[in-house]
Write a protein that holds these residues in place. Structure first.
Motif, PDB file in Angstrom:
ATOM      1  N   PRO A 224       3.294  77.899 -13.685  1.00  0.00           N
ATOM      2  CA  PRO A 224       3.755  77.352 -12.396  1.00  0.00           C
ATOM      3  C   PRO A 224       5.279  77.342 -12.269  1.00  0.00           C
ATOM      4  O   PRO A 224       5.796  77.550 -11.164  1.00  0.00           O
ATOM      5  N   ILE A 225       5.976  77.125 -13.375  1.00  0.00           N
ATOM      6  CA  ILE A 225       7.455  77.116 -13.325  1.00  0.00           C
ATOM      7  C   ILE A 225       7.967  78.513 -12.991  1.00  0.00           C
ATOM      8  O   ILE A 225       8.853  78.683 -12.153  1.00  0.00           O
ATOM      9  N   MET A 226       7.363  79.524 -13.634  1.00  0.00           N
ATOM     10  CA  MET A 226       7.733  80.910 -13.322  1.00  0.00           C
ATOM     11  C   MET A 226       7.458  81.235 -11.863  1.00  0.00           C
ATOM     12  O   MET A 226       8.275  81.868 -11.182  1.00  0.00           O
ATOM     13  N   ALA A 227       6.280  80.815 -11.389  1.00  0.00           N
ATOM     14  CA  ALA A 227       5.897  81.099 -10.000  1.00  0.00           C
ATOM     15  C   ALA A 227       6.907  80.457  -9.042  1.00  0.00           C
ATOM     16  O   ALA A 227       7.346  81.085  -8.079  1.00  0.00           O
ATOM     17  N   LYS A 228       7.266  79.226  -9.340  1.00  0.00           N
ATOM     18  CA  LYS A 228       8.241  78.505  -8.508  1.00  0.00           C
ATOM     19  C   LYS A 228       9.572  79.276  -8.475  1.00  0.00           C
ATOM     20  O   LYS A 228      10.202  79.420  -7.433  1.00  0.00           O
ATOM     21  N   ARG A 229       9.969  79.770  -9.636  1.00  0.00           N
ATOM     22  CA  ARG A 229      11.223  80.537  -9.715  1.00  0.00           C
ATOM     23  C   ARG A 229      11.151  81.803  -8.853  1.00  0.00           C
ATOM     24  O   ARG A 229      12.144  82.262  -8.318  1.00  0.00           O
ATOM     25  N   HIS A 230       9.924  82.367  -8.731  1.00  0.00           N
ATOM     26  CA  HIS A 230       9.735  83.550  -7.889  1.00  0.00           C
ATOM     27  C   HIS A 230       9.545  83.194  -6.416  1.00  0.00           C
ATOM     28  O   HIS A 230       9.194  84.043  -5.612  1.00  0.00           O
ATOM     29  N   GLY A 231       9.699  81.900  -6.105  1.00  0.00           N
ATOM     30  CA  GLY A 231       9.628  81.502  -4.693  1.00  0.00           C
ATOM     31  C   GLY A 231       8.312  80.906  -4.255  1.00  0.00           C
ATOM     32  O   GLY A 231       8.122  80.622  -3.071  1.00  0.00           O
ATOM     33  N   ALA A 232       7.364  80.722  -5.189  1.00  0.00           N
ATOM     34  CA  ALA A 232       6.068  80.151  -4.811  1.00  0.00           C
ATOM     35  C   ALA A 232       6.205  78.649  -4.561  1.00  0.00           C
ATOM     36  O   ALA A 232       7.090  77.999  -5.120  1.00  0.00           O
ATOM     37  N   ALA A 233       5.325  78.125  -3.721  1.00  0.00           N
ATOM     38  CA  ALA A 233       5.223  76.666  -3.544  1.00  0.00           C
ATOM     39  C   ALA A 233       4.277  76.129  -4.614  1.00  0.00           C
ATOM     40  O   ALA A 233       3.438  76.871  -5.139  1.00  0.00           O
ATOM     41  N   LEU A 234       4.420  74.847  -4.969  1.00  0.00           N
ATOM     42  CA  LEU A 234       3.545  74.209  -5.951  1.00  0.00           C
ATOM     43  C   LEU A 234       2.844  73.017  -5.315  1.00  0.00           C
ATOM     44  O   LEU A 234       3.480  72.199  -4.663  1.00  0.00           O
ATOM     45  N   ILE A 235       1.532  72.959  -5.538  1.00  0.00           N
ATOM     46  CA  ILE A 235       0.772  71.772  -5.137  1.00  0.00           C
ATOM     47  C   ILE A 235       0.166  71.174  -6.398  1.00  0.00           C
ATOM     48  O   ILE A 235      -0.543  71.876  -7.130  1.00  0.00           O
ATOM     49  N   GLU A 236       0.452  69.917  -6.646  1.00  0.00           N
ATOM     50  CA  GLU A 236      -0.095  69.274  -7.839  1.00  0.00           C
ATOM     51  C   GLU A 236      -1.209  68.304  -7.458  1.00  0.00           C
ATOM     52  O   GLU A 236      -1.031  67.468  -6.581  1.00  0.00           O
ATOM     53  N   ILE A 237      -2.355  68.457  -8.128  1.00  0.00           N
ATOM     54  CA  ILE A 237      -3.457  67.510  -7.955  1.00  0.00           C
ATOM     55  C   ILE A 237      -3.721  66.896  -9.316  1.00  0.00           C
ATOM     56  O   ILE A 237      -4.222  67.562 -10.225  1.00  0.00           O
ATOM     57  N   ASN A 238      -3.347  65.641  -9.469  1.00  0.00           N
ATOM     58  CA  ASN A 238      -3.475  64.995 -10.771  1.00  0.00           C
ATOM     59  C   ASN A 238      -3.432  63.481 -10.574  1.00  0.00           C
ATOM     60  O   ASN A 238      -2.800  62.989  -9.647  1.00  0.00           O
ATOM     61  N   LEU A 239      -4.094  62.756 -11.439  1.00  0.00           N
ATOM     62  CA  LEU A 239      -4.122  61.295 -11.316  1.00  0.00           C
ATOM     63  C   LEU A 239      -2.784  60.659 -11.684  1.00  0.00           C
ATOM     64  O   LEU A 239      -2.450  59.581 -11.211  1.00  0.00           O
ATOM     65  N   ASP A 240      -2.029  61.321 -12.559  1.00  0.00           N
ATOM     66  CA  ASP A 240      -0.754  60.754 -13.027  1.00  0.00           C
ATOM     67  C   ASP A 240       0.397  61.720 -12.789  1.00  0.00           C
ATOM     68  O   ASP A 240       0.182  62.901 -12.548  1.00  0.00           O
ATOM     69  N   ASP A 241       1.601  61.203 -12.929  1.00  0.00           N
ATOM     70  CA  ASP A 241       2.794  62.058 -12.911  1.00  0.00           C
ATOM     71  C   ASP A 241       2.750  63.031 -14.078  1.00  0.00           C
ATOM     72  O   ASP A 241       2.229  62.699 -15.138  1.00  0.00           O
ATOM     73  N   THR A 242       3.291  64.237 -13.867  1.00  0.00           N
ATOM     74  CA  THR A 242       3.366  65.207 -14.956  1.00  0.00           C
ATOM     75  C   THR A 242       4.794  65.762 -15.001  1.00  0.00           C
ATOM     76  O   THR A 242       5.634  65.415 -14.168  1.00  0.00           O
ATOM     77  N   ALA A 243       5.011  66.666 -15.934  1.00  0.00           N
ATOM     78  CA  ALA A 243       6.310  67.314 -16.066  1.00  0.00           C
ATOM     79  C   ALA A 243       6.641  68.143 -14.824  1.00  0.00           C
ATOM     80  O   ALA A 243       7.801  68.498 -14.600  1.00  0.00           O
ATOM     81  N   LEU A 244       5.611  68.477 -14.013  1.00  0.00           N
ATOM     82  CA  LEU A 244       5.839  69.326 -12.842  1.00  0.00           C
ATOM     83  C   LEU A 244       6.012  68.520 -11.543  1.00  0.00           C
ATOM     84  O   LEU A 244       6.384  69.085 -10.513  1.00  0.00           O
ATOM     85  N   THR A 245       5.730  67.226 -11.602  1.00  0.00           N
ATOM     86  CA  THR A 245       5.739  66.418 -10.380  1.00  0.00           C
ATOM     87  C   THR A 245       7.047  66.560  -9.602  1.00  0.00           C
ATOM     88  O   THR A 245       7.044  66.723  -8.383  1.00  0.00           O
ATOM     89  N   ASP A 246       8.161  66.546 -10.318  1.00  0.00           N
ATOM     90  CA  ASP A 246       9.468  66.599  -9.653  1.00  0.00           C
ATOM     91  C   ASP A 246       9.721  67.899  -8.910  1.00  0.00           C
ATOM     92  O   ASP A 246      10.492  67.922  -7.949  1.00  0.00           O
ATOM     93  N   ILE A 247       9.104  68.987  -9.352  1.00  0.00           N
ATOM     94  CA  ILE A 247       9.356  70.260  -8.668  1.00  0.00           C
ATOM     95  C   ILE A 247       8.199  70.656  -7.744  1.00  0.00           C
ATOM     96  O   ILE A 247       8.218  71.717  -7.120  1.00  0.00           O
ATOM     97  N   ALA A 248       7.153  69.816  -7.673  1.00  0.00           N
ATOM     98  CA  ALA A 248       6.010  70.121  -6.804  1.00  0.00           C
ATOM     99  C   ALA A 248       6.387  69.893  -5.342  1.00  0.00           C
ATOM    100  O   ALA A 248       7.124  68.966  -5.017  1.00  0.00           O
ATOM    101  N   ASP A 249       5.871  70.762  -4.450  1.00  0.00           N
ATOM    102  CA  ASP A 249       6.142  70.617  -3.024  1.00  0.00           C
ATOM    103  C   ASP A 249       5.202  69.606  -2.388  1.00  0.00           C
ATOM    104  O   ASP A 249       5.551  68.934  -1.430  1.00  0.00           O
ATOM    105  N   VAL A 250       3.972  69.561  -2.915  1.00  0.00           N
ATOM    106  CA  VAL A 250       2.998  68.579  -2.445  1.00  0.00           C
ATOM    107  C   VAL A 250       2.358  67.961  -3.688  1.00  0.00           C
ATOM    108  O   VAL A 250       1.986  68.683  -4.609  1.00  0.00           O
ATOM    109  N   VAL A 251       2.257  66.641  -3.712  1.00  0.00           N
ATOM    110  CA  VAL A 251       1.631  65.949  -4.839  1.00  0.00           C
ATOM    111  C   VAL A 251       0.444  65.151  -4.316  1.00  0.00           C
ATOM    112  O   VAL A 251       0.598  64.326  -3.411  1.00  0.00           O
ATOM    113  N   ILE A 252      -0.735  65.414  -4.859  1.00  0.00           N
ATOM    114  CA  ILE A 252      -1.935  64.672  -4.457  1.00  0.00           C
ATOM    115  C   ILE A 252      -2.394  63.845  -5.653  1.00  0.00           C
ATOM    116  O   ILE A 252      -2.862  64.383  -6.656  1.00  0.00           O
TER     117      ILE A 252
END
Ligand SMILES: [Zn+2]
Length: 261
Positions: free
Chosen positions: A213-241
């Motif tokens: 996901p970090i590589m994808a983000k670097r290539h311009g992709a959006a990130l959607i995170e679906i998780n019960l808790d915060d993760t290492a990716l939460t800060d760079i996610a565009d949508v957090v569920i």
């Protein structure tokens, strides 16, 4: 806003982002399997936390003496651990089915899963990369070909690949064993071409999976995170569920249907 409204809003936004994306890839972790009753490895109730981590010498043993590895492996299977029993009894949940439905409707191109339980396939997903293998398959250590474990003869140990004569091993990736090359290549390809990455039920700390996901983000992709808790990716996610995947994914599918998609 209440927590419930925050989740509903995030689901609506996620559906809108999915609807306008061209190539959506999903990275799925143990959280989705846990919703099917499969115990996780790490964490409070994790199998490893309770019973200790598995031995680290399996990969070495296989390389050194594949016959001894197969004998030990068949003996383990005969003992049929609680963990193996829970894997075999597990059924795909609403999250697995929602991902399969998204793929059928052209909203999801590929699933990269860290789970070895076969539940994506059983739910109907077609384009799947199992980076840690699949416990119901065997893999040839020479050509990388895969077969169902149930269809190969164990009359001869170790069993050999019918294509190239190489040694077969359970497809599940052991400690110390490299991620299969074809799987890794496909993951990097997805990270390069996706314009949206869904990160579902994974704490995103195990490499190389956390990298995609970090590589994808670097290539311009959006990130959607679906998780019960915060993760290492939460800060760079565009949508957090902040919800269970088994609740969030069907709700997203419903939103997409509501848009006539
Ligand atoms: Zn082979």
């Amino acid at each position: 806003m209440t927590a419930r409204l925050v989740v509903e809003e995030a689901i609506r936004t996620a559906a809108a982002v999915i609807a306008r994306s061209r190539h959506v890839a999903a990275l799925v972790g143990a959280g989705l399997s846990a919703e099917s009753g499969i115990p996780t490895f790490r964490g409070e109730d994790g199998v490893w936390t309770k019973f200790g981590e598995p031995t680290f010498d399996g990969w070495e043993l296989f390389n050194h003496d594949p016959k001894a590895w197969w004998e030990a492996s068949l003996e383990n299977a005969a003992q049929y651990s609680d963990f193996a029993r829970s894997l075999d009894a597990a059924m795909p949940n609403a999250g697995h089915y929602a991902l399969a439905e998204m793929e059928q409707h052209g909203h999801l191109a590929h699933v990269i899963t860290q789970n070895i339980d076969d539940l994506h396939r059983r739910a109907g997903s077609r384009h799947i990369t199992e980076i840690h293998g699949n416990r119901y398959l065997v893999r040839c250590m020479t050509c990388g070909g895969r077969d169902r474990l149930s269809t190969i003869s164990l009359a001869r140990i170790p069993p050999l690949c019918h294509e190239c004569g190489g040694y077969l091993k359970n497809d599940t990736v052991m400690f110390g064993e490299p991620i299969p090359e074809d799987a890794l290549r496909e993951c990097y390809r997805q990270a390069a071409i996706a314009d949206l990455f869904l990160v579902i039920g994974t704490s995103a700390v195990v490499y190389p999976a956390a990298d995609f996901p970090i590589m994808a983000k670097r290539h311009g992709a959006a990130l959607i995170e679906i998780n019960l808790d915060d993760t290492a990716l939460t800060d760079i996610a565009d949508v957090v569920i902040r919800a269970k995947a088994g609740d969030a994914l069907p709700a997203i599918v419903e939103q997409l249907h509501g848009r006539g998609l």
